[in-house]
Design a protein around this motif. Structure first.
Motif, PDB file in Angstrom:
ATOM      1  N   ALA A 139      -6.146   5.573   2.182  1.00 42.51           N
ATOM      2  CA  ALA A 139      -6.889   6.088   1.032  1.00 42.51           C
ATOM      3  C   ALA A 139      -8.255   6.623   1.447  1.00 42.51           C
ATOM      4  O   ALA A 139      -8.848   6.188   2.451  1.00 42.51           O
TER       5      ALA A 139
ATOM      6  N   LYS B  19      -1.835   4.026   0.100  1.00 39.67           N
ATOM      7  CA  LYS B  19      -3.167   3.459  -0.164  1.00 39.67           C
ATOM      8  C   LYS B  19      -3.838   2.989   1.129  1.00 39.67           C
ATOM      9  O   LYS B  19      -5.069   2.855   1.189  1.00 39.67           O
ATOM     10  N   TYR B  20      -3.059   2.740   2.142  1.00 42.28           N
ATOM     11  CA  TYR B  20      -3.609   2.282   3.422  1.00 42.28           C
ATOM     12  C   TYR B  20      -4.495   3.360   4.041  1.00 42.28           C
ATOM     13  O   TYR B  20      -5.474   3.067   4.724  1.00 42.28           O
TER      14      TYR B  20
ATOM     15  N   ASN C 105       0.799  -1.224   0.000  1.00 37.15           N
ATOM     16  CA  ASN C 105       0.000   0.000   0.000  1.00 37.15           C
ATOM     17  C   ASN C 105       0.836   1.280   0.000  1.00 37.15           C
ATOM     18  O   ASN C 105       0.278   2.382   0.073  1.00 37.15           O
TER      19      ASN C 105
ATOM     20  N   LYS D 238       2.929   8.035  -1.377  1.00 40.02           N
ATOM     21  CA  LYS D 238       1.589   7.642  -1.825  1.00 40.02           C
ATOM     22  C   LYS D 238       1.134   6.464  -0.954  1.00 40.02           C
ATOM     23  O   LYS D 238       1.679   5.356  -1.067  1.00 40.02           O
TER      24      LYS D 238
ATOM     25  N   ASP E 158     -11.195   6.373  -3.086  1.00 40.37           N
ATOM     26  CA  ASP E 158     -10.151   5.341  -3.113  1.00 40.37           C
ATOM     27  C   ASP E 158      -8.805   5.874  -3.626  1.00 40.37           C
ATOM     28  O   ASP E 158      -7.950   5.128  -4.074  1.00 40.37           O
ATOM     29  N   GLU E 159      -8.643   7.195  -3.561  1.00 37.92           N
ATOM     30  CA  GLU E 159      -7.370   7.802  -3.934  1.00 37.92           C
ATOM     31  C   GLU E 159      -6.390   7.704  -2.764  1.00 37.92           C
ATOM     32  O   GLU E 159      -6.755   7.979  -1.614  1.00 37.92           O
ATOM     33  N   PRO E 160      -5.143   7.289  -3.028  1.00 36.40           N
ATOM     34  CA  PRO E 160      -4.167   7.193  -1.930  1.00 36.40           C
ATOM     35  C   PRO E 160      -3.843   8.567  -1.347  1.00 36.40           C
ATOM     36  O   PRO E 160      -3.856   9.575  -2.056  1.00 36.40           O
TER      37      PRO E 160
END
Length: 231
Positions: free
Chosen positions: A180, A177-178, A141, A175, A185-187
């Motif tokens: 997000a 993602k965890y 992520n 960046k 759902d954007e990091p």
């Protein structure tokens, strides 16, 4: 009797005067010849000295030009390092996500270490500056992109084996993602200060050198290695 004596005396004086004139003429001619020879010798010596000076200056210029050509001012290097700052951050992320999410949102290891691509410009034989780009993907992520201006001191000039000290200081774009956004759902994107200091480094070779960071600390890793190209 007196008449004969008088005639003999006149004849003797005539030859004596002419003999002295001939000797004087020969002396003048010889003196002029020696003077011309002396001037010619001085001229030749001066001309020879000037030629030697010109040759010496030309040789100095050629040597200086050759030394200038030997310096390859530009360098591109690709390296891979381990035990980076993001390795530590990723390990911490894996542990904390496993503990606090109770196994529901684990973040697994993706890539150990980091890749670096840097450009260097040699100011002279000993000092070099440039820019380092570093990419790391410690967990599935997390992606990081680092940009660090660098300053290097080469300790052996143009030698085949060149120890070096290098300091890189810049910033890192993260960046994540965890973290997000739940809707898009954007990091999550953030920027942090980052650095790397190579205390003991080696560059081996001239045109395609092997680069080793034997003792380093920061985003390039505790140890890194790679190849470069000088032009």
């Amino acid at each position: 009797m007196i008449k004969r004596f008088f005639i003999s005396t006149v004849i003797s004086l005539f030859f004596a005067v002419h003999a002295n004139a001939w000797d004087m003429g020969s002396y003048v001619e010889n003196a002029q010849a020696d003077e011309g020879k002396s001037d010619s010798t001085v001229w030749n010596n001066n001309e020879k000295h000037e030629n030697e000076v010109d040759s010496s200056m030309a040789l100095t210029k050629v040597n200086a030009k050759q030394n200038e050509v030997k310096i390859k001012h530009h360098a591109i290097t690709f390296t891979y390092g381990i035990y980076t700052l993001t390795d530590l951050f990723g390990a911490n992320r894996i542990v904390t996500s496993a503990l606090f999410s109770f196994g529901n949102e684990n973040d697994d290891l993706a890539l150990f270490g980091a890749f670096s691509l840097d450009y260097g410009y040699k100011i002279d034989e000993y000092f070099e500056t440039g820019l380092v780009f570093n990419y790391a993907h410690p967990t599935k992520n997390l992606n990081t992109y680092s940009f660090m201006p660098k300053f290097r001191i080469n300790l052996n000039g143009q030698g085949f084996i060149r120890p070096f000290f290098e300091a890189d200081v810049g910033f890192m774009i993260i960046k994540d993602k965890y973290l997000a956004d739940k809707f898009t759902d954007e990091p999550e994107t953030s920027t942090l200060f980052t650095f790397n200091v190579t205390f003991v480094g080696l560059e081996i070779g001239h045109y395609v050198p092997l680069t080793l960071g034997l003792l380093s600390f920061g985003q390039r890793g505790l140890f890194y290695a790679g190849l470069g190209f000088h032009f």
